[in-house]
Scaffold this active site. Structure first.
Site, PDB file in Angstrom:
ATOM      1  N   GLU A  16     -57.793 -20.620  -3.026  1.00  0.00           N
ATOM      2  CA  GLU A  16     -57.813 -19.164  -2.967  1.00  0.00           C
ATOM      3  C   GLU A  16     -58.707 -18.764  -1.793  1.00  0.00           C
ATOM      4  O   GLU A  16     -59.119 -19.612  -1.014  1.00  0.00           O
ATOM      5  CB  GLU A  16     -58.315 -18.588  -4.300  1.00  0.00           C
ATOM      6  CG  GLU A  16     -57.427 -18.996  -5.478  1.00  0.00           C
ATOM      7  CD  GLU A  16     -57.870 -18.411  -6.811  1.00  0.00           C
ATOM      8  OE1 GLU A  16     -58.486 -17.337  -6.819  1.00  0.00           O
ATOM      9  OE2 GLU A  16     -57.586 -19.039  -7.840  1.00  0.00           O
ATOM     10  N   LYS A  70     -54.994 -15.644   1.938  1.00  0.00           N
ATOM     11  CA  LYS A  70     -54.929 -17.109   1.920  1.00  0.00           C
ATOM     12  C   LYS A  70     -54.279 -17.674   3.183  1.00  0.00           C
ATOM     13  O   LYS A  70     -53.934 -18.853   3.225  1.00  0.00           O
ATOM     14  CB  LYS A  70     -54.153 -17.563   0.682  1.00  0.00           C
ATOM     15  CG  LYS A  70     -54.752 -17.060  -0.638  1.00  0.00           C
ATOM     16  CD  LYS A  70     -53.903 -17.523  -1.807  1.00  0.00           C
ATOM     17  CE  LYS A  70     -54.223 -16.734  -3.067  1.00  0.00           C
ATOM     18  NZ  LYS A  70     -53.271 -17.029  -4.154  1.00  0.00           N
ATOM     19  N   HIS A 103     -50.248 -38.508   3.387  1.00  0.00           N
ATOM     20  CA  HIS A 103     -49.693 -37.153   3.261  1.00  0.00           C
ATOM     21  C   HIS A 103     -49.960 -36.274   4.478  1.00  0.00           C
ATOM     22  O   HIS A 103     -49.880 -35.051   4.391  1.00  0.00           O
ATOM     23  CB  HIS A 103     -50.213 -36.447   2.008  1.00  0.00           C
ATOM     24  CG  HIS A 103     -50.050 -37.238   0.750  1.00  0.00           C
ATOM     25  ND1 HIS A 103     -48.829 -37.666   0.307  1.00  0.00           N
ATOM     26  CD2 HIS A 103     -50.958 -37.711  -0.146  1.00  0.00           C
ATOM     27  CE1 HIS A 103     -48.980 -38.353  -0.815  1.00  0.00           C
ATOM     28  NE2 HIS A 103     -50.262 -38.402  -1.113  1.00  0.00           N
ATOM     29  N   ARG A 122     -47.931 -32.161  -1.942  1.00  0.00           N
ATOM     30  CA  ARG A 122     -46.827 -31.525  -2.665  1.00  0.00           C
ATOM     31  C   ARG A 122     -45.975 -30.597  -1.805  1.00  0.00           C
ATOM     32  O   ARG A 122     -44.986 -30.046  -2.281  1.00  0.00           O
ATOM     33  CB  ARG A 122     -47.368 -30.795  -3.892  1.00  0.00           C
ATOM     34  CG  ARG A 122     -48.038 -31.784  -4.855  1.00  0.00           C
ATOM     35  CD  ARG A 122     -48.382 -31.161  -6.166  1.00  0.00           C
ATOM     36  NE  ARG A 122     -47.201 -30.696  -6.879  1.00  0.00           N
ATOM     37  CZ  ARG A 122     -47.251 -30.035  -8.022  1.00  0.00           C
ATOM     38  NH1 ARG A 122     -48.412 -29.762  -8.569  1.00  0.00           N
ATOM     39  NH2 ARG A 122     -46.146 -29.648  -8.621  1.00  0.00           N
ATOM     40  N   ARG A 271     -48.856 -17.461 -15.774  1.00  0.00           N
ATOM     41  CA  ARG A 271     -50.046 -18.289 -15.570  1.00  0.00           C
ATOM     42  C   ARG A 271     -50.957 -18.191 -16.790  1.00  0.00           C
ATOM     43  O   ARG A 271     -50.934 -17.197 -17.519  1.00  0.00           O
ATOM     44  CB  ARG A 271     -50.828 -17.803 -14.337  1.00  0.00           C
ATOM     45  CG  ARG A 271     -50.005 -17.664 -13.070  1.00  0.00           C
ATOM     46  CD  ARG A 271     -49.649 -18.997 -12.469  1.00  0.00           C
ATOM     47  NE  ARG A 271     -50.819 -19.765 -12.072  1.00  0.00           N
ATOM     48  CZ  ARG A 271     -51.456 -19.639 -10.910  1.00  0.00           C
ATOM     49  NH1 ARG A 271     -51.037 -18.755 -10.043  1.00  0.00           N
ATOM     50  NH2 ARG A 271     -52.501 -20.386 -10.632  1.00  0.00           N
TER      51      ARG A 271
END
Ligand SMILES: [Zn+2]
Length: 289
Positions: A16, A70, A103, A122, A271
């Site tokens: 965040e 962000k 990654h 991801r 959420r």
């Protein structure tokens, strides 16, 4: 992987505003006084919808490194720019040239022999090369609400941004088009600190509650940024047994740090929301901080 001095976080945490700001400061420190001699990016979905070939043009001196919400906005000499979002698992790390980084999706090779990797396991992160002058006009940036740290946020501005929302207070706070940078964690932390129920309707808030909430937002963001200052790497990956540094987030079933009542949770806007029903009553009532 555990790195000495690196901080660990609770599972599933997404970056965040404070984490993105720390990433910005790290990049600024690593790039200060240096030039990017080569840039390269692999063909992954972090470039979805963007011109990946343009990434290799991002060389030379970095002229500005800004953040809104962000998002990171980098401008390079020659009017070239890059919009970057860490998504869920994205992060920038600095490594010596030649070291393989798991990654790694894109790399800046610097003139000091180091390489800044954008790693993202991801692939929810996002990179978009664009002319420097166009960065603020990109849809993702245009649609953002105020950034409480960069642009400031008063109680009046918060009320204007949220006041007409029919959503619960926490969902409205997480809406990037209203306020930029708050996610599930810092919205929950701010509401706990302000003593406001996450499902309150914004229209029901009294002036002193807007004041409290605004103060709480600044307080949780500043505290998070201060804690993480000076750290080389911020690790957001899930780790077994990591300590929960938050007051309310992720604490369902444990005693409230203020009153000792059991912390509750419910699903809101898809959420999990954590709150204390005693400290954050659904009905507004006069209280002292
Ligand atoms: Zn409580």
């Amino acid at each position: 992987m555990r790195v000495p001095g690196a901080r660990c976080y609770v599972a599933g945490r997404m970056p965040e505003l404070p984490e993105v700001e720390i990433a910005r400061r790290n990049l600024a420190r690593w790039l200060h006084g240096h030039r990017v001699v080569k840039s390269e990016a692999d063909n992954t979905r972090v470039f979805r919808g963007a011109k990946r070939a343009r990434f290799s043009e991002l060389t030379g001196r970095v002229e500005s490194l800004d953040r809104k919400g962000k998002y990171l906005l980098l401008t390079f000499e020659g009017e070239r720019g890059l919009l970057a979002h860490l998504g869920m698992t994205g992060k920038f790390v600095r490594r010596p040239e030649g070291q393989v980084e798991p990654h790694s999706r894109a790399r800046f090779h610097l003139d000091d022999g180091s390489v800044i990797h954008f790693k993202d396991s991801r692939l929810f992160g996002r990179m978009e090369p664009a002319p420097a002058a166009r960065l603020p006009q990109l849809k993702a940036i245009r649609e953002l609400g105020r950034d409480p740290v960069v642009e400031g946020l008063t109680a009046e501005q918060l009320r204007e941004a949220l006041g007409r929302s029919k959503q619960g207070l926490k969902v409205a706070l997480m809406d990037q088009g209203r306020v930029a940078g708050l996610g599930n964690i810092y919205a929950a932390e701010a509401l706990f600190l302000a003593g406001l129920h996450p499902a309150r309707k914004p229209a029901s808030l009294k002036p002193e509650e807007w004041e409290r909430l605004t103060q709480a937002i600044h307080e949780v963001l500043q505290a998070a940024m201060a804690q993480e200052q000076g750290e080389e790497q911020v690790y957001l990956e899930e780790e077994q047994g990591s300590e929960n540094p938050f007051r309310i987030y992720g604490r369902a079933g444990t005693p409230c740090p203020k009153c000792g009542a059991k912390v509750q949770s419910f699903t809101q806007g898809g959420r999990t929301t954590h709150f204390c029903s005693k400290c954050q009553p659904l009905r507004s009532k006069a209280r002292k901080r």
